[in-house]
Design a protein around this motif. Structure first.
Motif, short mmCIF file in Angstrom:
data_model
loop_
_atom_site.label_atom_id
_atom_site.label_comp_id
_atom_site.label_asym_id
_atom_site.label_seq_id
_atom_site.Cartn_x
_atom_site.Cartn_y
_atom_site.Cartn_z
N THR A 96 0.96 -1.29 -0.01
CA THR A 96 0.01 0.04 0.17
C THR A 96 0.79 1.16 -0.10
O THR A 96 1.99 1.33 0.74
CB THR A 96 -0.91 0.19 1.26
N TYR A 97 0.74 2.19 -0.86
CA TYR A 97 1.50 3.21 -0.60
C TYR A 97 0.65 4.55 -1.20
O TYR A 97 -0.52 4.45 -1.82
CB TYR A 97 2.44 3.20 -2.02
N GLN A 98 1.15 5.73 -0.88
CA GLN A 98 0.70 6.92 -1.22
C GLN A 98 1.54 8.06 -1.80
O GLN A 98 2.86 7.96 -1.38
CB GLN A 98 -0.07 7.76 -0.27
#
Length: 205
Positions: A185-187
């Motif tokens: 998961t990344y932003q």
């Protein structure tokens, strides 16, 4: 790319000359390797960032500078007879490209028990900070594929459920594709100067 004697060759000099990141192509080739195959990589620089990552994947390596801006590196899985690697004359695979001509300068080996590449080791050290649960990497100013290799190496050492924050010169499109493929998961947030800060969460299991 060619294959003979259980050897697969990959020349990424054209990509590097055009300032393109060859990491995706290298990793795709590694995934396609048969267990007994040796990878011969042609590059315009010593691929130090790859040493640590390939070691984590179970590969030993031997590298030789065969000309100005021309390095050949062999990777062989540690399950194979390492005598193949130790006795290899890498300059036999040399193929001139653009200005990459000259005589051999030296040979070095990286074994599974040997030292990691400098970039991979630095990424590991930072990833192990704060009880392995949080790490920060500043990848600005690094030439491809170092930012991607350092980031993936840091994630390898990060504890499950930990977070890694990286700062890159630009949005790392290929890295984001790889993170998606690996289930992270990344932003990503683009900054006013065009650089990008990415927060990455490693799966808990």
């Amino acid at each position: 790319m060619s294959m003979q004697e259980n050897v697969r060759q990959l020349d990424v000099r054209p990509q590097l000359h055009r300032k393109l990141d060859p990491f995706q192509l290298i990793m795709k080739t590694v995934r396609e390797l048969g267990r007994e195959e040796m990878l011969i990589l042609h590059a315009t620089l010593k691929p130090v960032p790859l040493f640590g990552l390939m070691k984590l994947k179970g590969f030993a390596s031997r590298t030789e500078q065969v000309g100005e801006r021309y390095w050949i590196t062999a990777f062989l899985h540690k399950s194979q007879d390492q005598a193949r690697l130790a006795g290899l004359q890498l300059n036999r695979w040399a193929v001139p490209h653009l200005e990459d001509e000259g005589s051999a300068v030296g040979t070095e080996e990286e074994t599974p028990a040997g030292r990691e590449g400098e970039a991979g080791g630095a990424a590991r050290d930072q990833a192990m900070a704060a009880d392995h649960g949080r790490a920060d990497l500043d990848n600005r100013g690094l030439e491809p594929p170092q930012p991607m290799v350092r980031t993936l190496s840091a994630l390898e050492h990060l504890a499950p459920g930990g977070t890694l924050t990286i700062h890159n010169d630009r949005t790392p499109v290929f890295l984001l594709e790889e993170l998606h493929r690996l289930g992270y998961t990344y932003q990503s947030v683009t900054q006013a100067d065009g650089s990008a800060i990415i927060w990455i969460l490693k799966p808990a299991t």
